[in-house]
Design a protein around this motif. Structure first.
Motif, PDB file in Angstrom:
ATOM      1  N   LEU A  69     -80.179  86.210 -22.661  1.00  0.00           N
ATOM      2  CA  LEU A  69     -81.000  87.272 -23.238  1.00  0.00           C
ATOM      3  C   LEU A  69     -80.137  88.510 -23.463  1.00  0.00           C
ATOM      4  CD1 LEU A  69     -84.249  86.999 -21.085  1.00  0.00           C
ATOM      5  CD2 LEU A  69     -83.600  85.726 -23.138  1.00  0.00           C
ATOM      6  N   ASP A  70     -80.337  89.144 -24.596  1.00  0.00           N
ATOM      7  CA  ASP A  70     -79.642  90.381 -24.920  1.00  0.00           C
ATOM      8  C   ASP A  70     -80.651  91.530 -24.927  1.00  0.00           C
ATOM      9  OD1 ASP A  70     -77.293  89.155 -27.467  1.00  0.00           O
ATOM     10  OD2 ASP A  70     -77.689  88.541 -25.400  1.00  0.00           O
ATOM     11  N   CYS A  71     -80.211  92.670 -24.456  1.00  0.00           N
ATOM     12  CA  CYS A  71     -80.995  93.900 -24.520  1.00  0.00           C
ATOM     13  C   CYS A  71     -80.130  94.938 -25.218  1.00  0.00           C
ATOM     14  CB  CYS A  71     -81.389  94.358 -23.121  1.00  0.00           C
ATOM     15  SG  CYS A  71     -82.202  95.977 -23.072  1.00  0.00           S
ATOM     16  N   ALA A  72     -80.441  95.207 -26.476  1.00  0.00           N
ATOM     17  CA  ALA A  72     -79.658  96.159 -27.254  1.00  0.00           C
ATOM     18  C   ALA A  72     -80.352  97.512 -27.281  1.00  0.00           C
ATOM     19  CB  ALA A  72     -79.469  95.645 -28.674  1.00  0.00           C
ATOM     20  N   GLY A  73     -79.583  98.552 -27.072  1.00  0.00           N
ATOM     21  CA  GLY A  73     -80.161  99.893 -27.048  1.00  0.00           C
ATOM     22  C   GLY A  73     -79.828 100.675 -28.305  1.00  0.00           C
ATOM     23  N   SER A  74     -80.780 101.488 -28.731  1.00  0.00           N
ATOM     24  CA  SER A  74     -80.528 102.467 -29.783  1.00  0.00           C
ATOM     25  C   SER A  74     -81.181 103.780 -29.373  1.00  0.00           C
ATOM     26  CB  SER A  74     -81.054 101.992 -31.139  1.00  0.00           C
ATOM     27  OG  SER A  74     -82.452 101.835 -31.102  1.00  0.00           O
ATOM     28  N   GLY A  75     -80.500 104.882 -29.694  1.00  0.00           N
ATOM     29  CA  GLY A  75     -81.018 106.179 -29.273  1.00  0.00           C
ATOM     30  C   GLY A  75     -80.824 106.438 -27.794  1.00  0.00           C
ATOM     31  N   LEU A  76     -80.109 105.547 -27.106  1.00  0.00           N
ATOM     32  CA  LEU A  76     -79.898 105.648 -25.668  1.00  0.00           C
ATOM     33  C   LEU A  76     -78.596 104.950 -25.344  1.00  0.00           C
ATOM     34  CD1 LEU A  76     -81.451 106.585 -23.040  1.00  0.00           C
ATOM     35  CD2 LEU A  76     -82.112 104.194 -22.795  1.00  0.00           C
ATOM     36  N   ASN A 103     -70.396  97.591 -22.879  1.00  0.00           N
ATOM     37  CA  ASN A 103     -70.596  98.998 -23.247  1.00  0.00           C
ATOM     38  C   ASN A 103     -70.258  99.254 -24.710  1.00  0.00           C
ATOM     39  OD1 ASN A 103     -71.364  99.525 -20.614  1.00  0.00           O
ATOM     40  ND2 ASN A 103     -69.308 100.117 -19.974  1.00  0.00           N
ATOM     41  N   ALA A 104     -69.273  98.547 -25.239  1.00  0.00           N
ATOM     42  CA  ALA A 104     -68.904  98.753 -26.637  1.00  0.00           C
ATOM     43  C   ALA A 104     -70.042  98.378 -27.572  1.00  0.00           C
ATOM     44  CB  ALA A 104     -67.658  97.936 -26.970  1.00  0.00           C
ATOM     45  N   LYS A 105     -70.861  97.422 -27.157  1.00  0.00           N
ATOM     46  CA  LYS A 105     -71.986  96.990 -27.987  1.00  0.00           C
ATOM     47  C   LYS A 105     -73.300  97.637 -27.545  1.00  0.00           C
ATOM     48  CE  LYS A 105     -69.964  92.529 -29.232  1.00  0.00           C
ATOM     49  NZ  LYS A 105     -70.143  91.051 -29.234  1.00  0.00           N
ATOM     50  N   ASN A 106     -73.239  98.478 -26.510  1.00  0.00           N
ATOM     51  CA  ASN A 106     -74.447  99.123 -25.993  1.00  0.00           C
ATOM     52  C   ASN A 106     -75.526  98.073 -25.697  1.00  0.00           C
ATOM     53  OD1 ASN A 106     -75.622 101.544 -25.096  1.00  0.00           O
ATOM     54  ND2 ASN A 106     -76.816 101.742 -26.980  1.00  0.00           N
ATOM     55  N   THR A 107     -75.108  97.030 -25.006  1.00  0.00           N
ATOM     56  CA  THR A 107     -75.988  95.885 -24.766  1.00  0.00           C
ATOM     57  C   THR A 107     -75.844  95.422 -23.321  1.00  0.00           C
ATOM     58  OG1 THR A 107     -75.811  95.181 -27.076  1.00  0.00           O
ATOM     59  CG2 THR A 107     -76.518  93.523 -25.491  1.00  0.00           C
ATOM     60  N   VAL A 108     -76.971  95.014 -22.752  1.00  0.00           N
ATOM     61  CA  VAL A 108     -77.004  94.394 -21.425  1.00  0.00           C
ATOM     62  C   VAL A 108     -77.470  92.959 -21.605  1.00  0.00           C
ATOM     63  CG1 VAL A 108     -78.093  94.447 -19.160  1.00  0.00           C
ATOM     64  CG2 VAL A 108     -77.398  96.578 -20.258  1.00  0.00           C
ATOM     65  N   TYR A 109     -76.853  92.057 -20.861  1.00  0.00           N
ATOM     66  CA  TYR A 109     -77.144  90.629 -20.989  1.00  0.00           C
ATOM     67  C   TYR A 109     -77.768  90.092 -19.709  1.00  0.00           C
ATOM     68  CZ  TYR A 109     -73.702  91.236 -24.696  1.00  0.00           C
ATOM     69  OH  TYR A 109     -73.016  91.682 -25.797  1.00  0.00           O
ATOM     70  N   LEU A 110     -78.551  89.044 -19.865  1.00  0.00           N
ATOM     71  CA  LEU A 110     -79.030  88.263 -18.735  1.00  0.00           C
ATOM     72  C   LEU A 110     -78.728  86.796 -19.053  1.00  0.00           C
ATOM     73  CD1 LEU A 110     -80.496  88.392 -15.990  1.00  0.00           C
ATOM     74  CD2 LEU A 110     -82.598  87.821 -17.226  1.00  0.00           C
ATOM     75  N   GLN A 111     -77.703  86.287 -18.412  1.00  0.00           N
ATOM     76  CA  GLN A 111     -77.362  84.874 -18.558  1.00  0.00           C
ATOM     77  C   GLN A 111     -78.195  84.073 -17.576  1.00  0.00           C
ATOM     78  OE1 GLN A 111     -75.143  83.287 -20.734  1.00  0.00           O
ATOM     79  NE2 GLN A 111     -76.058  81.421 -19.895  1.00  0.00           N
ATOM     80  N   MET A 112     -78.944  83.116 -18.086  1.00  0.00           N
ATOM     81  CA  MET A 112     -79.860  82.335 -17.256  1.00  0.00           C
ATOM     82  C   MET A 112     -79.431  80.872 -17.309  1.00  0.00           C
ATOM     83  SD  MET A 112     -83.486  84.125 -18.284  1.00  0.00           S
ATOM     84  CE  MET A 112     -83.513  83.378 -19.897  1.00  0.00           C
TER      85      MET A 112
END
Length: 125
Positions: free
Chosen positions: A20-27, A74-83
């Motif tokens: 799962l990817d969590c991409a942020g914008s404005g934050l 951090n370069a992609k402003n994304t947090v991952y959840l590998q399941m």
């Protein structure tokens, strides 16, 4: 405008994997604690995994420890959840959330300020 957008959910057989990817914008996500939560039908939202703003601290619910891994890019402003080693009981809508105020992540959904729209994960037996 702050937005968190989850992606990567889907249907998988028991024992399979999803990321799962969590991409942020404005934050800027690496300035904040990020939590992954899930909610199954008829159940309360529960915490799954959390990562500190620095990325140096990670936490897992007992039910997913050893199977799930949370990480940041951090370069992609994304947090991952590998399941990995998914089980039917992992079936739920998964959400990422950002906590703007605390020094370390918390498992309480009430402490999170911004939420994504959720992504469905379905694990078949």
């Amino acid at each position: 405008q702050v937005q968190l957008v989850e992606s990567g959910g889907g249907l998988v057989q028991a024992g399979g994997s999803l990321r799962l990817d969590c991409a942020g914008s404005g934050l800027i996500l690496n300035k904040h604690n990020i939590g992954w939560f899930r909610q199954a039908p008829g159940k309360e939202r529960e915490g799954v995994s959390y990562i500190s703003a620095s990325g140096g601290s990670t936490y897992y619910a007992d039910s997913v420890a050893g199977r799930f891994t949370v990480s940041r890019d951090n370069a992609k402003n994304t947090v991952y959840l590998q399941m990995n080693s998914l089980k039917p009981e992992d079936t739920a809508v998964y959400y990422c959330a950002a906590d703007l105020n605390r020094a370390l992540p918390t498992s309480s959904p009430l402490e999170y300020d911004y939420w994504g729209q959720g992504t469905q994960v379905t694990v078949s037996s």
